[in-house]
Every structure is written in structure tokens, then in C-alpha cells.
Write an enzyme that holds these catalytic residues in place. Structure first.
Site, PDB file in Angstrom:
ATOM      1  N   MET A 162       3.800  64.481 -58.186  1.00 53.06           N
ATOM      2  CA  MET A 162       3.363  65.644 -58.961  1.00 53.06           C
ATOM      3  C   MET A 162       2.369  65.191 -60.036  1.00 53.06           C
ATOM      4  SD  MET A 162       6.522  68.287 -59.007  1.00 53.06           S
ATOM      5  CE  MET A 162       7.432  67.600 -60.358  1.00 53.06           C
ATOM      6  N   LEU A 222       0.658  59.953 -63.264  1.00 51.99           N
ATOM      7  CA  LEU A 222       1.115  58.728 -62.601  1.00 51.99           C
ATOM      8  C   LEU A 222       1.407  57.610 -63.602  1.00 51.99           C
ATOM      9  CD1 LEU A 222      -1.468  58.782 -59.670  1.00 51.99           C
ATOM     10  CD2 LEU A 222       0.848  59.733 -59.711  1.00 51.99           C
ATOM     11  N   HIS A 233       4.889  54.883 -59.895  1.00 52.62           N
ATOM     12  CA  HIS A 233       4.072  55.342 -58.761  1.00 52.62           C
ATOM     13  C   HIS A 233       3.222  54.185 -58.221  1.00 52.62           C
ATOM     14  CE1 HIS A 233       4.515  59.284 -61.018  1.00 52.62           C
ATOM     15  NE2 HIS A 233       4.936  59.616 -59.810  1.00 52.62           N
ATOM     16  N   ASP A 246      14.986  58.834 -58.452  1.00 47.93           N
ATOM     17  CA  ASP A 246      15.420  60.146 -57.954  1.00 47.93           C
ATOM     18  C   ASP A 246      16.270  59.908 -56.701  1.00 47.93           C
ATOM     19  OD1 ASP A 246      13.761  62.115 -59.676  1.00 47.93           O
ATOM     20  OD2 ASP A 246      12.336  60.594 -59.053  1.00 47.93           O
ATOM     21  N   ARG A 254       8.096  62.579 -67.130  1.00 46.21           N
ATOM     22  CA  ARG A 254       8.595  63.433 -68.226  1.00 46.21           C
ATOM     23  C   ARG A 254       8.851  62.643 -69.514  1.00 46.21           C
ATOM     24  NH1 ARG A 254      11.187  66.523 -63.804  1.00 46.21           N
ATOM     25  NH2 ARG A 254      10.408  68.653 -63.953  1.00 46.21           N
TER      26      ARG A 254
HETATM   27  O1  PAF Z   1       9.535  63.293 -57.033  1.00 46.52           O
HETATM   28  C1  PAF Z   1       8.584  64.095 -57.167  1.00 46.52           C
HETATM   29  O2  PAF Z   1       7.613  63.835 -57.865  1.00 46.52           O
HETATM   30  C2  PAF Z   1       8.641  65.436 -56.452  1.00 46.52           C
HETATM   31  O3  PAF Z   1       9.948  65.925 -56.387  1.00 46.52           O
HETATM   32  C3  PAF Z   1       7.994  65.401 -55.052  1.00 46.52           C
HETATM   33  C4  PAF Z   1       8.739  64.475 -54.107  1.00 46.52           C
HETATM   34  C5  PAF Z   1       6.556  64.962 -55.162  1.00 46.52           C
HETATM   35  C6  PAF Z   1       8.016  66.805 -54.430  1.00 46.52           C
HETATM   36  O4  PAF Z   1       7.299  67.711 -55.198  1.00 46.52           O
END
Ligand code: PAF
Length: 285
Positions: free
Chosen positions: A30, A33, A37, A152, A189
Site C-alpha cells: 500500500m 515503503l 518492503h 502481518d 503506520r
Molecule cells: O500488507 C499490506 O500492505 C496489504 O494488506 C496488502 C497485502 C498490500 C493488500 O492491500
């Protein structure tokens, strides 16, 4: 690096790579970065000929009082970072193309049993939004391998399960969490945290570390460990959603005889919701 917004242009590019036998690795994001990432991208380069990253702030995974509107949108900086890491293709779709009949009327993907526990119990419909968008993106990018961060962890398991259930020919790879110097898990976040909150934020990781140490030393009263962790977090000004010791393979409640555990937590610090987890192996009984 090429940037594509249109789904049909993506299909044409993917067809071209596929027809010359190239392997494709995909990282959905999303945006905003960070090092976490970039670590996924590093791994992706080792797994495939071409690396595709998407940036899309997916409306269907946010609750109505959540941070969809304020979620940091930093496309220009993100795009420069991706260029520097050698990503081949950045996909930045529009909401109206991904949800042509609107977000409410879209076909939805749900993984029952996994989607409504832990974070799913506190963010109703969140994981339906995640599995739905990830499935759409997988259909567009058709990757051989897709990479997700282990921070996550529930999301990672849900995606593995959806891929298996829907017979998608995609390998899902979980990549270890990247942490700040004090242990705070990197997250887009974290930028919401005030200076004071940032100083305090690593208490979440330290509390999980403490539980994992106690499990490793043989403590088996998991409910008491969870309750103690909740008290520590509350005292440190967190508002915890949960601290839970689970089986790492399926997120079932941990039993004393289980050998492969994960301690997961979600807690708010001010307006920021933080999540984290630690894997732990208890000594054999
Ligand atoms: O982990 C994330 O950033 C989001 O949940 C994802 C996997 C890009 C889906 O929108």
C-alpha cells in the site's frame, strides 16, 4: 523501471514475459515503503527474473472509522526507492478499474475460520478486503512467487490458505520482520507516532520477547502469560486489542503439548494501531 496504471497494459507486459519463459515475483503493497518492503524486494530478486511491485491503498480493507483517508500516500518517493532497488515494474491501479462495480458490490473472497479471529475480530471485514484485493492483483500479475512480511502473520496465513483453496499456481513466501534498533517492527503506520509514543512503542516487542522467554523456560500457563502481558501494555499507555499465544501453523489456541508456537499482539498507542509477533519453541515436556 516501467510504471503501469492500466490492467490491459499489465496483461500485455505479463504475456510478453511469460512467452519468453521468464519467472515473475510480486510484492503487493500500500506504499509508504520502508526497509521491510526493501527486504521483500531483495528476496524477490533472488527468486525470479522480473520483480513487480504494486502500490494501491485498498479501500475495502479499512473499517469506516479507520485511517483510509489519512493513510500516507508517498508515490513519488516510493517510486524512486523502487527504481533504486532494480524493480522492473510498478503497478499503480485505480480503484475504479479494480472495483468496476463499486467496492460494495464487488465479488468477495473470505477464508472462514481465519478471517474473524485475532485482528479479524477487532477489524471486521478487514481480511475479506485483503484476500479480495490480493486475489485480484494475483489475477492481473500472474506471479510465480509472491512475497509478504511476517509482521502481518495472520494475513500471510490467510493468503497461503486462499491460494491453496483457489488452486492458484503461486508460491507464497513469508519474509522475516525488519525491526528498528530498539526492536519496533517496521510499519508504514509508524509514521503516525508522536516522538513520545515512538520512544514507548518498542514496549510491544519487548513484552512479546518477555513472554517468549518465559515459554522457553518452561512456563505453560498461557492464559496467565497473556494476562500479564496485557497489564504491562496497559501500564505503558497502550490500549491492547489482544495478546495471544497460538499454534504457528494454524493459529489455533496453544495447548501445553504444542511445539511450534507464535505469540501475537495488537495494541493502540494513541491513534496508531501496532501489531507484532514472535515465533517460539517451548521445551519438550
Ligand atoms: O500488507 C499490506 O500492505 C496489504 O494488506 C496488502 C497485502 C498490500 C493488500 O492491500
Amino acid at each position: 523501471m516501467r510504471t503501469i496504471q492500466k490492467i490491459d497494459e499489465m496483461h500485455a507486459q505479463i504475456r510478453m514475459w511469460r512467452s519468453s519463459g521468464k519467472q515473475i515475483a510480486f510484492i503487493p503493497t500500500m506504499g509508504n515503503l520502508h526497509e521491510g518492503h526493501l527486504s521483500l524486494i531483495k528476496q524477490a530478486h533472488q527468486r525470479a527474473d522480473h520483480v513487480v511491485v504494486s502500490i494501491f491503498v485498498n479501500p475495502t480493507q479499512f473499517g469506516k472509522d479507520e485511517d483510509f483517508d489519512s493513510y500516507p500516500r508517498t508515490l513519488h518517493t516510493d517510486s524512486n526507492k523502487l527504481f533504486e532497488t532494480g524493480v522492473d515494474l510498478l503497478f499503480t491501479p485505480k480503484t475504479s478499474d479494480l472495483y468496476p462495480h463499486g467496492t460494495k458490490a464487488s465479488t468477495r473472497i473470505e477464508v472462514p475460520g481465519y478471517s474473524d479471529i485475532l485482528c479479524g475480530a477487532h477489524r471486521p471485514n478487514h481480511f475479506i478486503g485483503v484476500t479480495t484485493i490480493v486475489t485480484k492483483l494475483f489475477n492481473i500479475v500472474q506471479p510465480d512467487v509472491a512475497l509478504f512480511g511476517e509482521k502481518d502473520y495472520q494475513q500471510l496465513l490467510i493468503i497461503c490458505r486462499a491460494v491453496e483453496d483457489l488452486c492458484m499456481p503461486i508460491t507464497i513466501l513469508g519474509v522475516p520482520t525488519i525491526r528498528e534498533h530498539d526492536g519496533l517492527a517496521m510499519s508504514s503506520r509508524n509514521s503516525y507516532l508522536s516522538a513520545n509514543e515512538r520512544q514507548n512503542a518498542s514496549t510491544l516487542y519487548k513484552t512479546l520477547k518477555q513472554i517468549s522467554k518465559e515459554i522457553v523456560t518452561g512456563k505453560r500457563n498461557y492464559t496467565a502469560l497473556e494476562q500479564n502481558a496485557l497489564s504491562i501494555l496497559k501500564e505503558a499507555n497502550f490500549t491492547p486489542d489482544y495478546v495471544s499465544i497460538r499454534r504457528a501453523d494454524n493459529l489455533a489456541l496453544a495447548q501445553p503439548e504444542d511445539s511450534n508456537l507464535i505469540v501475537l499482539a495488537a495494541a493502540r498507542l494513541g491513534r496508531t494501531r501496532l501489531i507484532d509477533n514472535i515465533r517460539v519453541t517451548p521445551p519438550t515436556i
